[in-house]
Design a protein around this motif. Structure first.
Motif, PDB file in Angstrom:
ATOM      1  N   VAL A   1      -8.248-113.858  96.716  1.00 47.89           N
ATOM      2  CA  VAL A   1      -7.591-115.173  96.730  1.00 47.89           C
ATOM      3  C   VAL A   1      -8.119-116.014  97.890  1.00 47.89           C
ATOM      4  O   VAL A   1      -8.418-117.211  97.738  1.00 47.89           O
ATOM      5  CB  VAL A   1      -6.063-114.998  96.824  1.00 47.89           C
ATOM      6  N   VAL A   2      -8.249-115.414  99.057  1.00 46.32           N
ATOM      7  CA  VAL A   2      -8.753-116.148 100.220  1.00 46.32           C
ATOM      8  C   VAL A   2     -10.195-116.585  99.995  1.00 46.32           C
ATOM      9  O   VAL A   2     -10.573-117.726 100.297  1.00 46.32           O
ATOM     10  CB  VAL A   2      -8.633-115.278 101.490  1.00 46.32           C
ATOM     11  N   ILE A   3     -11.022-115.686  99.454  1.00 45.38           N
ATOM     12  CA  ILE A   3     -12.424-116.031  99.198  1.00 45.38           C
ATOM     13  C   ILE A   3     -12.541-117.183  98.212  1.00 45.38           C
ATOM     14  O   ILE A   3     -13.315-118.132  98.415  1.00 45.38           O
ATOM     15  CB  ILE A   3     -13.183-114.787  98.682  1.00 45.38           C
ATOM     16  N   SER A   4     -11.777-117.136  97.135  1.00 52.03           N
ATOM     17  CA  SER A   4     -11.858-118.180  96.105  1.00 52.03           C
ATOM     18  C   SER A   4     -11.255-119.499  96.570  1.00 52.03           C
ATOM     19  O   SER A   4     -11.567-120.556  96.004  1.00 52.03           O
ATOM     20  CB  SER A   4     -11.156-117.718  94.831  1.00 52.03           C
ATOM     21  N   SER A   5     -10.397-119.466  97.572  1.00 51.78           N
ATOM     22  CA  SER A   5      -9.756-120.694  98.054  1.00 51.78           C
ATOM     23  C   SER A   5     -10.542-121.379  99.159  1.00 51.78           C
ATOM     24  O   SER A   5     -10.315-122.570  99.418  1.00 51.78           O
ATOM     25  CB  SER A   5      -8.346-120.381  98.573  1.00 51.78           C
ATOM     26  N   LEU A   6     -11.442-120.672  99.807  1.00 55.83           N
ATOM     27  CA  LEU A   6     -12.140-121.238 100.955  1.00 55.83           C
ATOM     28  C   LEU A   6     -12.989-122.470 100.637  1.00 55.83           C
ATOM     29  O   LEU A   6     -12.943-123.456 101.386  1.00 55.83           O
ATOM     30  CB  LEU A   6     -13.016-120.160 101.611  1.00 55.83           C
ATOM     31  N   PRO A   7     -13.797-122.483  99.552  1.00 52.89           N
ATOM     32  CA  PRO A   7     -14.665-123.649  99.335  1.00 52.89           C
ATOM     33  C   PRO A   7     -13.912-124.974  99.237  1.00 52.89           C
ATOM     34  O   PRO A   7     -14.229-125.934  99.959  1.00 52.89           O
ATOM     35  CB  PRO A   7     -15.370-123.307  98.011  1.00 52.89           C
ATOM     36  N   LEU A   8     -12.902-125.052  98.383  1.00 59.12           N
ATOM     37  CA  LEU A   8     -12.183-126.311  98.238  1.00 59.12           C
ATOM     38  C   LEU A   8     -11.235-126.560  99.399  1.00 59.12           C
ATOM     39  O   LEU A   8     -10.887-127.714  99.672  1.00 59.12           O
ATOM     40  CB  LEU A   8     -11.427-126.339  96.920  1.00 59.12           C
ATOM     41  N   LEU A   9     -10.792-125.512 100.081  1.00 60.62           N
ATOM     42  CA  LEU A   9      -9.963-125.721 101.272  1.00 60.62           C
ATOM     43  C   LEU A   9     -10.747-126.431 102.362  1.00 60.62           C
ATOM     44  O   LEU A   9     -10.240-127.347 103.019  1.00 60.62           O
ATOM     45  CB  LEU A   9      -9.440-124.378 101.781  1.00 60.62           C
TER      46      LEU A   9
ATOM     47  N   LEU B   1     -13.821-118.249  88.885  1.00 60.41           N
ATOM     48  CA  LEU B   1     -13.259-117.436  89.959  1.00 60.41           C
ATOM     49  C   LEU B   1     -11.808-117.059  89.673  1.00 60.41           C
ATOM     50  O   LEU B   1     -11.417-115.891  89.816  1.00 60.41           O
ATOM     51  CB  LEU B   1     -13.359-118.186  91.291  1.00 60.41           C
ATOM     52  N   GLN B   2     -11.008-118.040  89.286  1.00 58.34           N
ATOM     53  CA  GLN B   2      -9.593-117.762  89.050  1.00 58.34           C
ATOM     54  C   GLN B   2      -9.387-116.915  87.798  1.00 58.34           C
ATOM     55  O   GLN B   2      -8.539-116.011  87.786  1.00 58.34           O
ATOM     56  CB  GLN B   2      -8.821-119.081  88.925  1.00 58.34           C
ATOM     57  N   LEU B   3     -10.141-117.171  86.747  1.00 57.82           N
ATOM     58  CA  LEU B   3     -10.039-116.359  85.534  1.00 57.82           C
ATOM     59  C   LEU B   3     -10.515-114.938  85.804  1.00 57.82           C
ATOM     60  O   LEU B   3      -9.923-113.965  85.310  1.00 57.82           O
ATOM     61  CB  LEU B   3     -10.862-116.995  84.410  1.00 57.82           C
ATOM     62  N   ASN B   4     -11.559-114.805  86.589  1.00 56.63           N
ATOM     63  CA  ASN B   4     -12.045-113.474  86.948  1.00 56.63           C
ATOM     64  C   ASN B   4     -11.011-112.710  87.756  1.00 56.63           C
ATOM     65  O   ASN B   4     -10.819-111.503  87.561  1.00 56.63           O
ATOM     66  CB  ASN B   4     -13.347-113.606  87.729  1.00 56.63           C
ATOM     67  N   LEU B   5     -10.329-113.392  88.670  1.00 61.97           N
ATOM     68  CA  LEU B   5      -9.271-112.748  89.446  1.00 61.97           C
ATOM     69  C   LEU B   5      -8.148-112.267  88.533  1.00 61.97           C
ATOM     70  O   LEU B   5      -7.627-111.154  88.702  1.00 61.97           O
ATOM     71  CB  LEU B   5      -8.722-113.718  90.490  1.00 61.97           C
ATOM     72  N   PHE B   6      -7.760-113.097  87.574  1.00 66.65           N
ATOM     73  CA  PHE B   6      -6.706-112.690  86.634  1.00 66.65           C
ATOM     74  C   PHE B   6      -7.119-111.468  85.826  1.00 66.65           C
ATOM     75  O   PHE B   6      -6.312-110.549  85.607  1.00 66.65           O
ATOM     76  CB  PHE B   6      -6.378-113.863  85.712  1.00 66.65           C
ATOM     77  N   GLN B   7      -8.356-111.428  85.395  1.00 64.52           N
ATOM     78  CA  GLN B   7      -8.808-110.329  84.562  1.00 64.52           C
ATOM     79  C   GLN B   7      -8.897-109.021  85.335  1.00 64.52           C
ATOM     80  O   GLN B   7      -8.465-107.971  84.857  1.00 64.52           O
ATOM     81  CB  GLN B   7     -10.158-110.683  83.938  1.00 64.52           C
ATOM     82  N   ILE B   8      -9.430-109.067  86.545  1.00 60.80           N
ATOM     83  CA  ILE B   8      -9.563-107.825  87.312  1.00 60.80           C
ATOM     84  C   ILE B   8      -8.227-107.390  87.885  1.00 60.80           C
ATOM     85  O   ILE B   8      -7.992-106.190  88.088  1.00 60.80           O
ATOM     86  CB  ILE B   8     -10.609-107.973  88.431  1.00 60.80           C
ATOM     87  N   ALA B   9      -7.326-108.348  88.173  1.00 58.39           N
ATOM     88  CA  ALA B   9      -5.999-107.966  88.655  1.00 58.39           C
ATOM     89  C   ALA B   9      -5.169-107.359  87.536  1.00 58.39           C
ATOM     90  O   ALA B   9      -4.269-106.554  87.805  1.00 58.39           O
ATOM     91  CB  ALA B   9      -5.281-109.184  89.244  1.00 58.39           C
TER      92      ALA B   9
ATOM     93  N   VAL C   1      -9.390-133.924  90.859  1.00 61.49           N
ATOM     94  CA  VAL C   1      -9.834-133.266  89.626  1.00 61.49           C
ATOM     95  C   VAL C   1     -10.520-131.936  89.949  1.00 61.49           C
ATOM     96  O   VAL C   1     -10.342-130.943  89.227  1.00 61.49           O
ATOM     97  CB  VAL C   1     -10.766-134.197  88.829  1.00 61.49           C
ATOM     98  N   CYS C   2     -11.289-131.905  91.036  1.00 63.49           N
ATOM     99  CA  CYS C   2     -11.919-130.647  91.447  1.00 63.49           C
ATOM    100  C   CYS C   2     -10.872-129.592  91.767  1.00 63.49           C
ATOM    101  O   CYS C   2     -11.025-128.416  91.393  1.00 63.49           O
ATOM    102  CB  CYS C   2     -12.816-130.882  92.656  1.00 63.49           C
ATOM    103  N   LEU C   3      -9.813-129.985  92.442  1.00 66.21           N
ATOM    104  CA  LEU C   3      -8.739-129.035  92.756  1.00 66.21           C
ATOM    105  C   LEU C   3      -8.080-128.509  91.485  1.00 66.21           C
ATOM    106  O   LEU C   3      -7.813-127.300  91.364  1.00 66.21           O
ATOM    107  CB  LEU C   3      -7.695-129.704  93.652  1.00 66.21           C
ATOM    108  N   TYR C   4      -7.809-129.401  90.537  1.00 62.32           N
ATOM    109  CA  TYR C   4      -7.175-128.984  89.285  1.00 62.32           C
ATOM    110  C   TYR C   4      -8.063-128.001  88.521  1.00 62.32           C
ATOM    111  O   TYR C   4      -7.595-126.959  88.031  1.00 62.32           O
ATOM    112  CB  TYR C   4      -6.868-130.191  88.415  1.00 62.32           C
ATOM    113  N   ILE C   5      -9.350-128.332  88.396  1.00 65.05           N
ATOM    114  CA  ILE C   5     -10.253-127.484  87.628  1.00 65.05           C
ATOM    115  C   ILE C   5     -10.498-126.158  88.341  1.00 65.05           C
ATOM    116  O   ILE C   5     -10.512-125.091  87.716  1.00 65.05           O
ATOM    117  CB  ILE C   5     -11.583-128.226  87.370  1.00 65.05           C
ATOM    118  N   TRP C   6     -10.678-126.204  89.643  1.00 61.57           N
ATOM    119  CA  TRP C   6     -10.989-124.991  90.402  1.00 61.57           C
ATOM    120  C   TRP C   6      -9.854-123.978  90.323  1.00 61.57           C
ATOM    121  O   TRP C   6     -10.101-122.771  90.251  1.00 61.57           O
ATOM    122  CB  TRP C   6     -11.272-125.368  91.849  1.00 61.57           C
TER     123      TRP C   6
END
Length: 290
Positions: free
Chosen positions: A262-270, A238-246, A215-220
């Protein structure tokens, strides 16, 4: 003219099977993992270290000049990573706690009932796995309730979306727990909530760990639903912010900064997934397939 009969040793087939299972099969699996996971990961890491000109033509080659620290520092400052991280945690933590708690209670009740109505309720409860949520209806309902563009509304949406997955996983695991444990506690005077929190819930730790991580992966990683629910509000993820600034002029054609984000936002759950992958597998095999 007589036919020629070729005789093979009885252990030849077993030897070939042993060679396949010991050497060939692991090599094939590793190669498939490298193709499916390694190449995209390598592309993201390498592109995040390139200059803007080289990143506009992404490939698997090393950068001619490394801009790793500059790209990550710029993505961190201009991309408002801390704001997106706070929003992701603010939405994810209450949603995960709520869906695990209420999903576990519902799964325990449904697993201990054998009536026809219980089977119907269980089918309805897990129907959300295959039935997509109605986004337009959800947004209109949140507007009428005054929860649109708020973290509270997003939390309730995530809880409703992933409740079916939690019930599906935990119900199968509860059925493997002996009913005699509950009967003994009931004889000793334990209340239903006491039985659940003192006996059932501690035994559900493997499958709860699995459901929590999934569930954490889905939400994140969610962008679609957060865009419709949180769009226009002060809270972002994080993901919504990336979409908006991109999508804005800030990161236009700056693929090096996009991949750095993308790498920064993926590191915690990775990191969490690497250390918790055994719990995910044990929870799935221990409950969902039984």
């Amino acid at each position: 003219m007589s036919g020629i009969v070729v005789k093979t040793r009885p252990g030849a087939s077993h030897l070939q099977h042993g060679v396949w299972s010991r050497y060939v099969q692991p090599i094939v699996v590793i190669l498939l993992c490298l193709i499916a996971v390694g190449i995209p990961l390598w592309l993201a890491l390498i592109t995040s270290a390139k200059s803007q000109g080289e990143a506009n033509l992404p490939d698997l080659s090393l950068p001619s000049e490394w801009h790793l620290l500059d790209n990550y520092a710029q993505a961190f400052s201009q991309g408002e990573v801390w704001r997106g991280l706070f929003g992701s945690v603010l939405v994810m933590v209450p949603a995960v706690i709520g869906v695990i708690l209420f999903g576990s209670l519902a799964a325990w009740i449904l697993a201990r009932r054998s009536s026809r109505w219980a089977a119907v309720l269980y089918s309805a409860a897990i129907s959300g796995i295959i039935l997509p949520p109605a986004v337009v209806t959800i947004v209109l309902l949140l507007r009428q309730l005054g929860l649109a563009s708020t973290p509270t509304g997003m939390i309730f949406v995530y809880m409703g979306m992933y409740m079916s997955i939690v019930i599906f996983f935990i119900t199968g695991f509860v059925r493997t727990i002996p009913l005699e444990l509950e009967e003994a506690a009931r004889i000793d005077g334990a209340s239903p909530f006491g039985i659940f929190f003192r006996i059932i819930l501690p035994l559900l730790r493997p499958v709860i760990a699995t459901a929590t991580i999934l569930v954490c992966l889905y939400i994140w990683n969610d962008v679609f639903y957060s865009f419709f629910v949180l769009g226009g509000g002060s809270t972002t993820t994080l993901q919504l912010n990336l979409f908006q600034i991109a999508s804005s002029n800030l990161y236009q054609n700056n693929w090096n900064l996009i991949f750095a984000y993308v790498v920064i936002s993926s590191l915690p759950l990775l990191i969490v997934f690497i250390f918790a992958q055994r719990r995910i597998i044990s929870g799935i095999t221990g409950g969902a397939v039984k």
